[in-house]
Design a protein around this motif. Structure first.
Motif, mmCIF file in Angstrom:
data_model
loop_
_atom_site.group_PDB
_atom_site.id
_atom_site.type_symbol
_atom_site.label_atom_id
_atom_site.label_comp_id
_atom_site.label_asym_id
_atom_site.label_seq_id
_atom_site.Cartn_x
_atom_site.Cartn_y
_atom_site.Cartn_z
ATOM 1 N N THR A 178 69.668 51.431 45.554
ATOM 2 C CA THR A 178 69.604 51.218 44.103
ATOM 3 C C THR A 178 70.775 50.362 43.633
ATOM 4 O OG1 THR A 178 70.780 53.318 43.807
ATOM 5 C CG2 THR A 178 68.389 53.364 43.607
ATOM 6 N N ALA A 179 70.509 49.551 42.621
ATOM 7 C CA ALA A 179 71.556 48.706 42.036
ATOM 8 C C ALA A 179 72.434 49.561 41.136
ATOM 9 C CB ALA A 179 70.917 47.576 41.240
ATOM 10 N N GLU A 180 73.738 49.591 41.427
ATOM 11 C CA GLU A 180 74.665 50.409 40.647
ATOM 12 C C GLU A 180 75.260 49.600 39.502
ATOM 13 O OE1 GLU A 180 75.107 53.595 41.042
ATOM 14 O OE2 GLU A 180 73.868 53.731 42.841
ATOM 15 N N SER A 181 75.492 50.279 38.378
ATOM 16 C CA SER A 181 76.157 49.635 37.243
ATOM 17 C C SER A 181 76.915 50.704 36.462
ATOM 18 C CB SER A 181 75.134 48.939 36.341
ATOM 19 O OG SER A 181 74.167 49.863 35.877
ATOM 20 N N PHE A 182 77.789 50.260 35.560
ATOM 21 C CA PHE A 182 78.519 51.180 34.686
ATOM 22 C C PHE A 182 77.666 51.396 33.435
ATOM 23 C CE2 PHE A 182 81.792 48.800 37.046
ATOM 24 C CZ PHE A 182 82.442 49.857 37.675
ATOM 25 N N PRO A 183 77.106 52.601 33.238
ATOM 26 C CA PRO A 183 76.136 52.808 32.153
ATOM 27 C C PRO A 183 76.726 52.637 30.754
ATOM 28 C CG PRO A 183 76.698 54.900 33.220
ATOM 29 C CD PRO A 183 77.281 53.813 34.059
ATOM 30 N N TYR A 184 78.038 52.871 30.613
ATOM 31 C CA TYR A 184 78.675 52.807 29.290
ATOM 32 C C TYR A 184 79.147 51.388 28.949
ATOM 33 C CZ TYR A 184 82.469 53.384 32.626
ATOM 34 O OH TYR A 184 83.291 53.248 33.717
ATOM 35 N N LEU A 185 78.964 50.445 29.869
ATOM 36 C CA LEU A 185 79.338 49.053 29.604
ATOM 37 C C LEU A 185 78.086 48.206 29.352
ATOM 38 C CD1 LEU A 185 82.087 48.309 32.303
ATOM 39 C CD2 LEU A 185 82.419 48.932 29.912
ATOM 40 N N THR A 186 78.261 47.133 28.603
ATOM 41 C CA THR A 186 77.154 46.203 28.388
ATOM 42 C C THR A 186 76.869 45.429 29.674
ATOM 43 O OG1 THR A 186 78.605 44.380 27.735
ATOM 44 C CG2 THR A 186 77.842 45.881 25.982
ATOM 45 N N ALA A 187 75.723 44.765 29.695
ATOM 46 C CA ALA A 187 75.387 43.927 30.854
ATOM 47 C C ALA A 187 76.483 42.901 31.099
ATOM 48 C CB ALA A 187 74.050 43.231 30.614
ATOM 49 N N ASN A 188 76.939 42.270 30.028
ATOM 50 C CA ASN A 188 77.986 41.251 30.141
ATOM 51 C C ASN A 188 79.286 41.848 30.701
ATOM 52 O OD1 ASN A 188 78.707 38.346 29.337
ATOM 53 N ND2 ASN A 188 80.382 39.522 28.436
ATOM 54 N N LYS A 234 69.311 37.830 26.817
ATOM 55 C CA LYS A 234 69.113 38.354 25.449
ATOM 56 C C LYS A 234 69.529 39.818 25.328
ATOM 57 C CE LYS A 234 64.066 38.909 26.164
ATOM 58 N NZ LYS A 234 63.841 38.090 27.361
ATOM 59 N N TYR A 235 69.835 40.456 26.473
ATOM 60 C CA TYR A 235 70.303 41.851 26.453
ATOM 61 C C TYR A 235 71.772 41.969 26.872
ATOM 62 C CZ TYR A 235 65.221 42.343 26.782
ATOM 63 O OH TYR A 235 63.855 42.225 26.578
ATOM 64 N N LYS A 236 72.492 40.842 26.863
ATOM 65 C CA LYS A 236 73.836 40.815 27.442
ATOM 66 C C LYS A 236 74.802 41.777 26.759
ATOM 67 C CE LYS A 236 76.694 37.302 26.657
ATOM 68 N NZ LYS A 236 77.242 35.921 26.586
ATOM 69 N N HIS A 237 74.549 42.104 25.472
ATOM 70 C CA HIS A 237 75.460 42.986 24.747
ATOM 71 C C HIS A 237 74.919 44.411 24.603
ATOM 72 C CE1 HIS A 237 78.073 39.644 24.048
ATOM 73 N NE2 HIS A 237 77.180 38.985 23.337
ATOM 74 N N GLU A 238 73.842 44.712 25.360
ATOM 75 C CA GLU A 238 73.316 46.084 25.370
ATOM 76 C C GLU A 238 73.891 46.857 26.549
ATOM 77 O OE1 GLU A 238 69.121 46.592 24.982
ATOM 78 O OE2 GLU A 238 68.928 45.028 23.462
ATOM 79 N N LYS A 239 74.081 48.154 26.352
ATOM 80 C CA LYS A 239 74.679 48.989 27.405
ATOM 81 C C LYS A 239 73.669 49.230 28.527
ATOM 82 C CE LYS A 239 78.226 51.227 24.644
ATOM 83 N NZ LYS A 239 78.801 52.493 24.152
ATOM 84 N N ALA A 240 74.174 49.172 29.747
ATOM 85 C CA ALA A 240 73.313 49.304 30.926
ATOM 86 C C ALA A 240 72.654 50.676 31.008
ATOM 87 C CB ALA A 240 74.116 49.025 32.194
ATOM 88 N N GLY A 241 73.294 51.682 30.417
ATOM 89 C CA GLY A 241 72.737 53.035 30.445
ATOM 90 C C GLY A 241 71.401 53.138 29.733
ATOM 91 N N LYS A 242 71.114 52.194 28.836
ATOM 92 C CA LYS A 242 69.846 52.203 28.097
ATOM 93 C C LYS A 242 68.772 51.357 28.786
ATOM 94 C CE LYS A 242 72.034 52.913 23.584
ATOM 95 N NZ LYS A 242 72.267 52.360 22.232
ATOM 96 N N PHE A 243 69.136 50.718 29.887
ATOM 97 C CA PHE A 243 68.202 49.827 30.576
ATOM 98 C C PHE A 243 67.141 50.616 31.333
ATOM 99 C CE2 PHE A 243 71.054 45.789 31.187
ATOM 100 C CZ PHE A 243 71.067 45.629 29.809
ATOM 101 N N SER A 244 65.966 50.013 31.458
ATOM 102 C CA SER A 244 64.922 50.557 32.332
ATOM 103 C C SER A 244 65.340 50.332 33.786
ATOM 104 C CB SER A 244 63.593 49.847 32.071
ATOM 105 O OG SER A 244 63.700 48.478 32.465
ATOM 106 N N LEU A 245 64.609 50.970 34.709
ATOM 107 C CA LEU A 245 64.895 50.801 36.143
ATOM 108 C C LEU A 245 64.828 49.325 36.530
ATOM 109 C CD1 LEU A 245 65.362 51.925 39.009
ATOM 110 C CD2 LEU A 245 62.890 52.269 39.191
ATOM 111 N N GLY A 246 63.806 48.640 36.022
ATOM 112 C CA GLY A 246 63.646 47.218 36.345
ATOM 113 C C GLY A 246 64.796 46.374 35.835
ATOM 114 N N MET A 247 65.281 46.682 34.615
ATOM 115 C CA MET A 247 66.402 45.923 34.048
ATOM 116 C C MET A 247 67.690 46.195 34.821
ATOM 117 S SD MET A 247 65.536 46.278 29.984
ATOM 118 C CE MET A 247 66.945 45.362 29.356
ATOM 119 N N LYS A 248 67.863 47.446 35.255
ATOM 120 C CA LYS A 248 69.038 47.770 36.087
ATOM 121 C C LYS A 248 68.983 47.005 37.403
ATOM 122 C CE LYS A 248 69.847 52.375 34.168
ATOM 123 N NZ LYS A 248 69.641 53.828 34.352
#
Length: 240
Positions: A85-95, A124-138
């Motif tokens: 799985t692709a890991e990310s920091f959920p509390y940070l934005t994509a950017n 277009k989602y660069k300033h949205e938090k990764a924690g709100k992303f769908s599995l595909g977006m993550k």
């Protein structure tokens, strides 16, 4: 043709009988190489061995001429990867997620981050938090992180997991675009149709063994579809 990846006798077996046995494979510069096999066939184990995340029982891997076990830093210098799985920091934005990863690569600036977000359809989602992303977006964000440093080799374990049809089309387009720019790929998947459309060489993994390697064009000249080829390879290698 230059060898980017050389795998010799690679073996890692677990107590439950799963793993990978005696894997030999050479991936050349410019290949989009697909490891095709059902879930549990050993694909992820192979990926983890190739990237040095686990140690083999025997055998070895060389990336760009460097041994992964003996000189991991040098071997992985030009490699980007997504394993499982692709890991990310959920509390940070994509950017901001990509800015964190960019700290490891002094040559990566905001323009490069935006470029990777654009390619993966996340600009277009660069300033949205990764924690709100769908599995595909993550998954797309993981790909953006993996390509930040312009790797010469990209290793992707089931990169289409969780993607909708639009996401799959975008991912295929991205892989072909990067391949045209000189990136070599090793991609694992159980999605036969997608491997057929994306990869120029294919290796069938079944029951812990790499049972056959062939060019996609050759397979499709001998069989009506990759699915028929896969079924025949699996039956030939002892599936009851």
């Amino acid at each position: 043709m230059q060898a980017v990846m050389e795998i010799t006798g690679l073996t890692k077996m677990y107590k439950n009988g799963r793993g990978i046995r005696d894997m030999d494979l050479t991936v050349h510069q410019g290949d989009i190489f697909g490891l095709l096999g059902p879930n549990g066939a050993g694909k992820t184990t192979a990926m983890k061995l190739i990237t040095g995340l686990i140690k083999p029982d025997r055998g070895g891997v060389r990336l760009f001429g460097a041994d992964v076990q003996e000189n991991m830093v040098q071997a992985m210098k030009h490699v980007g990867c997504i394993i499982e799985t692709a890991e990310s920091f959920p509390y940070l934005t994509a950017n901001d997620n990509l800015k964190q990863f960019a700290r490891y690569y002094p040559e990566v600036d905001q323009a490069r981050i935006d470029e990777c977000l654009e390619w993966t359809g996340l600009i277009k989602y660069k300033h949205e938090k990764a924690g709100k992303f769908s599995l595909g977006m993550k998954q797309r964000l993981g790909v953006a992180a993996a390509i930040l440093s312009r790797p010469k080799l990209l290793i992707m374990d089931e990169p289409l997991n969780g993607l909708d049809v639009e996401g799959m089309l975008a991912m295929r387009k991205l892989i072909k675009h990067l391949a045209e720019e000189g990136t070599t790929f090793l991609i694992s998947s159980h999605l036969i149709h997608d491997v057929e459309l994306t990869c120029n060489r294919i290796g069938v993994v079944y029951n812990g063994k790499l049972v056959h390697v062939e060019y996609t064009d050759k397979i499709l000249s001998d069989y009506s579809s990759l699915e028929n080829y896969f079924v025949s390879e699996v039956e030939r290698n002892g599936r009851v």
